[in-house]
Design an enzyme around this catalytic site. Structure first.
Site, short mmCIF file in Angstrom:
data_model
loop_
_atom_site.label_atom_id
_atom_site.label_comp_id
_atom_site.label_asym_id
_atom_site.label_seq_id
_atom_site.Cartn_x
_atom_site.Cartn_y
_atom_site.Cartn_z
N HIS A 174 0.84 -1.21 0.00
CA HIS A 174 0.00 0.00 0.00
C HIS A 174 0.87 1.25 0.00
CE1 HIS A 174 -3.03 -2.69 2.32
NE2 HIS A 174 -3.57 -2.49 1.13
N LYS A 234 -15.90 -7.89 4.56
CA LYS A 234 -14.72 -8.55 5.11
C LYS A 234 -14.78 -8.61 6.64
CE LYS A 234 -11.33 -7.33 1.58
NZ LYS A 234 -10.04 -6.66 1.35
N ARG A 285 -2.33 -6.14 -8.60
CA ARG A 285 -1.25 -7.11 -8.42
C ARG A 285 -1.26 -8.12 -9.56
NH1 ARG A 285 -3.18 -7.75 -2.42
NH2 ARG A 285 -4.97 -7.07 -3.63
N SER A 319 -2.89 -7.68 2.82
CA SER A 319 -3.12 -7.61 4.27
C SER A 319 -3.43 -8.99 4.82
CB SER A 319 -4.29 -6.67 4.56
OG SER A 319 -3.99 -5.36 4.13
P1 ADP Z 1 -9.90 -3.44 -0.27
O1 ADP Z 1 -10.52 -4.08 0.91
O2 ADP Z 1 -10.64 -2.25 -0.78
O3 ADP Z 1 -9.44 -4.36 -1.37
P2 ADP Z 1 -7.14 -3.26 0.58
O4 ADP Z 1 -6.67 -2.52 1.79
O5 ADP Z 1 -7.00 -4.75 0.62
O6 ADP Z 1 -8.61 -2.78 0.38
O7 ADP Z 1 -6.41 -2.72 -0.72
C1 ADP Z 1 -6.56 -1.40 -1.15
C2 ADP Z 1 -6.00 -1.28 -2.56
O8 ADP Z 1 -4.61 -1.57 -2.55
C3 ADP Z 1 -6.59 -2.23 -3.60
O9 ADP Z 1 -6.67 -1.55 -4.84
C4 ADP Z 1 -5.58 -3.36 -3.68
O10 ADP Z 1 -5.60 -4.00 -4.93
C5 ADP Z 1 -4.30 -2.55 -3.51
N1 ADP Z 1 -3.18 -3.36 -3.01
C6 ADP Z 1 -3.15 -4.13 -1.91
N2 ADP Z 1 -1.95 -4.72 -1.75
C7 ADP Z 1 -1.19 -4.32 -2.81
C8 ADP Z 1 0.15 -4.61 -3.27
N3 ADP Z 1 0.93 -5.46 -2.61
N4 ADP Z 1 0.56 -4.02 -4.40
C9 ADP Z 1 -0.26 -3.19 -5.09
N5 ADP Z 1 -1.53 -2.89 -4.74
C10 ADP Z 1 -1.99 -3.45 -3.61
#
Ligand code: ADP
Length: 155
Positions: free
Chosen positions: A17, A41, A90, A128
């Site tokens: 992030h 979630k 990703r 996460s």
């Molecule tokens: P959500 O619950 O909305 O998916 P996340 O906190 O899991 O929220 O992720 C927020 C954003 O960050 C999403 O667009 C996700 O694809 C992106 N993201 C999460 N991890 C990575 C990573 N390792 N590299 C690039 N983008 C990421």
């Protein structure tokens, strides 16, 4: 001033992030990191904990601020008068969901665009949920999360 929202659960915020936020901030002068209430979630950290960790992570960056919202992201963006959303990609597996969300958001709020940043290859597998799983089994995540998250885990 160009401004964009990067929304997510950040449960917890990871280096994947952080990488997206820092890169997006090269393109947009101001980034609002929007910590969303969980909808479907099941959460690990509370909203307050997630917000505090994101705030601490970016405390040295005045062009990155943290806000929270529940409900629909598109409505929040509209209320704030912000027309750009940032999302990270990703793998191909992210694409279907992200395309659906981007189209739904435009449907709710015409003019709202989503800009995608491709992950850096060192974070391509990072999420996460991977961090949560590793923490539950006492594996070190020091190289995967910003210092405030590591500090909380060590408590
Ligand atoms: P959500 O619950 O909305 O998916 P996340 O906190 O899991 O929220 O992720 C927020 C954003 O960050 C999403 O667009 C996700 O694809 C992106 N993201 C999460 N991890 C990575 C990573 N390792 N590299 C690039 N983008 C990421």
């Amino acid at each position: 001033m160009s401004i964009a929202i990067y929304a997510g659960s950040f449960d917890p915020i990871t280096n994947g992030h952080v990488d997206i936020v820092m890169r997006a901030n090269q393109v947009f002068e101001h980034i609002v990191v929007l910590v969303m209430q969980h909808s479907q979630k099941t959460g690990w950290l509370s909203l307050e904990q997630r917000v505090a960790l994101v705030q601490e992570t970016f405390s040295d960056h005045p062009s990155i601020t943290v806000e929270t919202a529940s409900g629909l992201l598109a409505q929040y963006a509209q209320k704030r008068g912000i027309q750009t959303l940032i999302r990270g990609l990703r793998a191909v597996s992210d694409f279907d969901y992200e395309a659906q969300m981007a189209l739904a958001n435009r449907d709710i709020c015409p003019g709202l665009d989503t800009v995608f940043f491709m992950t850096s290859k060192e974070y391509a597998y990072l999420s996460s949920s991977v961090v949560r799983e590793m923490v539950q089994h006492q594996a070190s995540v020091a190289h995967l999360v910003p210092a405030p998250v590591q500090g909380m885990i060590e408590l």
